[in-house]
Enzyme design. Structure first.
Site, PDB file in Angstrom:
ATOM      1  N   GLU A 165      29.795  33.405  38.837  1.00 59.22           N
ATOM      2  CA  GLU A 165      28.860  32.646  39.400  1.00 59.22           C
ATOM      3  C   GLU A 165      27.326  33.400  39.156  1.00 59.22           C
ATOM      4  OE1 GLU A 165      30.392  31.304  43.437  1.00 59.22           O
ATOM      5  OE2 GLU A 165      28.323  31.890  44.112  1.00 59.22           O
ATOM      6  N   HIS A 218      53.523  39.742  30.089  1.00 59.56           N
ATOM      7  CA  HIS A 218      54.953  38.889  29.962  1.00 59.56           C
ATOM      8  C   HIS A 218      54.403  37.384  30.074  1.00 59.56           C
ATOM      9  CE1 HIS A 218      57.712  42.284  29.616  1.00 59.56           C
ATOM     10  NE2 HIS A 218      56.729  42.878  30.315  1.00 59.56           N
ATOM     11  N   LYS A 245      27.790  21.551  47.473  1.00 60.70           N
ATOM     12  CA  LYS A 245      27.771  21.660  48.753  1.00 60.70           C
ATOM     13  C   LYS A 245      26.845  20.384  49.253  1.00 60.70           C
ATOM     14  CE  LYS A 245      28.025  26.478  49.677  1.00 60.70           C
ATOM     15  NZ  LYS A 245      27.359  27.718  50.437  1.00 60.70           N
TER      16      LYS A 245
HETATM   17  O1  PA5 Z   1      27.978  34.034  46.243  1.00 67.53           O
HETATM   18  C1  PA5 Z   1      27.559  33.379  46.848  1.00 67.53           C
HETATM   19  O2  PA5 Z   1      26.286  33.011  47.416  1.00 67.53           O
HETATM   20  C2  PA5 Z   1      28.453  32.139  47.465  1.00 67.53           C
HETATM   21  O3  PA5 Z   1      29.650  32.268  46.756  1.00 67.53           O
HETATM   22  C3  PA5 Z   1      28.670  32.120  48.838  1.00 67.53           C
HETATM   23  O4  PA5 Z   1      29.249  33.314  49.461  1.00 67.53           O
HETATM   24  C4  PA5 Z   1      29.847  31.135  49.302  1.00 67.53           C
HETATM   25  O5  PA5 Z   1      29.302  29.784  49.009  1.00 67.53           O
HETATM   26  C5  PA5 Z   1      29.849  31.157  50.923  1.00 67.53           C
HETATM   27  O6  PA5 Z   1      28.506  30.710  51.190  1.00 67.53           O
HETATM   28  P1  PA5 Z   1      28.456  31.121  53.031  1.00 67.53           P
HETATM   29  O7  PA5 Z   1      28.448  32.580  53.275  1.00 67.53           O
HETATM   30  O8  PA5 Z   1      26.735  30.667  53.133  1.00 67.53           O
HETATM   31  O9  PA5 Z   1      29.180  30.247  53.854  1.00 67.53           O
END
Ligand code: PA5
Length: 429
Positions: free
Chosen positions: A279, A301, A415
């Protein structure tokens, strides 16, 4: 003699010559200097984590109270809001010490929720709902359901004392709900993004409830931090990890990053790393890596065949633990059957080290780059160090690839589409 750092990195066979490594060192030093300036300017929030050991009191106090009053902790979160805690619990929680921690909210699979509710008496459970934005559908829908069931069980008045909301200090939907209901809250530091927040109340509260020493997690992070800022590039796991991946992607098109711990305890660390690396760095069609969460010895494996003879696109990093807590010797049950007799007296620890070595040898023989991160043992300090080192490596990679490692526009787009699909006002398909 200075105390050795908690992590060492052996770039086993990365298929780079001295000239390439020297050029890489210059590039990495420049990235380190840029990060130093950004840290001083307060531009990268997570770099303040190692200095935050003094801020742990609210977390430990609330965890002590919760542990005293409840048997189970249900953590409701997704992505950066639950993967760090999952890694801590898998690596460090011990039965009989601290609360039983359960995770939910990383999916809206109703069968998974039903299975949890079958196992747990909500009257004996505390619920830690974690969402920085407070708007994420999976954890928030799950929370609304658990809350309703809790109210049905203990009554509207009493339910609030079961809930701890970890969210933004000032704004967001979960903050509004928590304030209205009078829930206990813990802050997600505003400058620290979800996937960089494991070593904050986000990961610390569940960890402390499980009886894990969060002060040791921070101490480990501080060690990795010190190593990053002071070590030469040749002895700098975070910088080398980032630099070698970048170099091998640029030179040979190797864009698959495999992290393969040789310890079951660290299985969730590679899942946590997968999100961090994917990410943070997957931001342009020419930047980013496909992270693969592997585990030794099982993946020898399973995926190893692909890495040795399939497309030459992976860089494999083992995460080795020198010393395990327990050890056993293989019994000599059939001295006349060579197929098992040769194992006589070898210990399981010895065998798991040989497994990693054999895998490295097979990869090297096939010309596939591989290296090893080593820690002495699995402890709160070493886990904190490994995870902070991975965050630093991600920051370095972001600098040398010239991407913003701290946003996630692709995730936000999904989202928004979800809100539109489910009819949230202000969002359209
Ligand atoms: O790293 C990030 O920002 C995302 O992966 C969020 O952690 C994830 O989308 C969850 O978001 P939130 O904490 O706002 O619910």
């Amino acid at each position: 003699m200075p105390t050795p750092h908690l992590i060492s990195y052996h770039a086993g066979d990365m298929r780079c010559d001295a000239q390439e490594l020297a050029a890489l060192s210059v590039e990495l030093e420049a990235a380190r200097q840029t990060l130093k300036k950004k840290k001083a300017a307060g531009e990268i929030g997570f770099l303040s984590i190692p200095g935050s050991a003094g801020d742990l009191k609210p977390v430990t106090a609330l965890a002590a109270k919760t542990t005293k009053n409840f048997r189970h902790l249900i953590v409701v979160g997704i992505g950066g809001s639950d993967l760090g805690a999952r890694a801590f619990i898998k690596a460090l929680a011990r039965p009989g010490k601290g609360m039983e921690v359960h995770f939910i909210g990383a999916s809206t699979d109703p069968d998974e929720i039903a299975a949890l509710l079958d196992r747990i008496d909500l009257a004996k459970a505390a619920i830690n709902v974690i969402s920085k934005s407070g708007d994420t559908i999976e954890p928030m829908s799950t929370f609304l359901l658990l809350r309703k069931m809790l109210v049905a069980k203990v009554g509207a008045k009493k339910h609030a004392r079961h809930i701890i909301a970890t969210t933004d200090e000032k704004s967001g939907t979960l903050r509004t709900i928590a304030d209205r209901e009078g829930y206990a809250t813990l802050p997600v530091p505003p400058a620290i993004g979800g996937r960089f927040s494991a070593l904050t109340p986000v990961g610390f509260f569940p960890a402390a409830c499980a009886g894990i020493k969060i002060v040791d997690l921070i101490a480990g992070a501080a060690d990795a931090d010190d190593q990053f800022w002071s070590a030469s590039m040749a002895e700098n796991p975070a910088a080398l990890f980032a630099g070698l991946h970048r170099h091998l992607a640029r030179r040979d098109g190797r864009r698959v990053t495999v992290l393969m711990p040789y310890a079951e305890a660290l299985r969730e660390v590679s899942n946590w790393f997968r999100q961090l690396w994917a990410e943070s760095l997957g931001k342009r069609s020419d930047s980013g890596f496909t992270p693969v969460a592997a585990i030794g010895a099982a993946d020898q494996h399973s995926q190893l065949q692909l890495w040795t003879e399939g497309p030459a696109d992976a860089v494999i990093t083992f995460l080795e633990v020198e010393k395990f807590k327990k050890n056993f010797a293989v019994p000599n049950a059939y001295p006349d059957i060579e197929g098992v007799a040769y194992m006589d007296g070898h210990t399981f620890e010895e065998i798991i080290h040989a497994e990693r070595k054999a895998t490295a040898m097979a990869l090297t023989k096939a010309g596939r780059p591989n290296g090893t991160l080593t820690i002495g043992s699995v402890s709160a300090k070493s886990v904190g160090a490994v995870m902070y080192m991975c965050m630093l490596a991600t920051a370095v990679a972001g600098e040398i690839m010239e991407v913003n490692a701290y946003d996630q526009p692709g995730v936000e787009s999904m989202k928004r589409a979800m809100y539109a699909l489910l009819g949230r006002k202000g969002y359209e398909l």
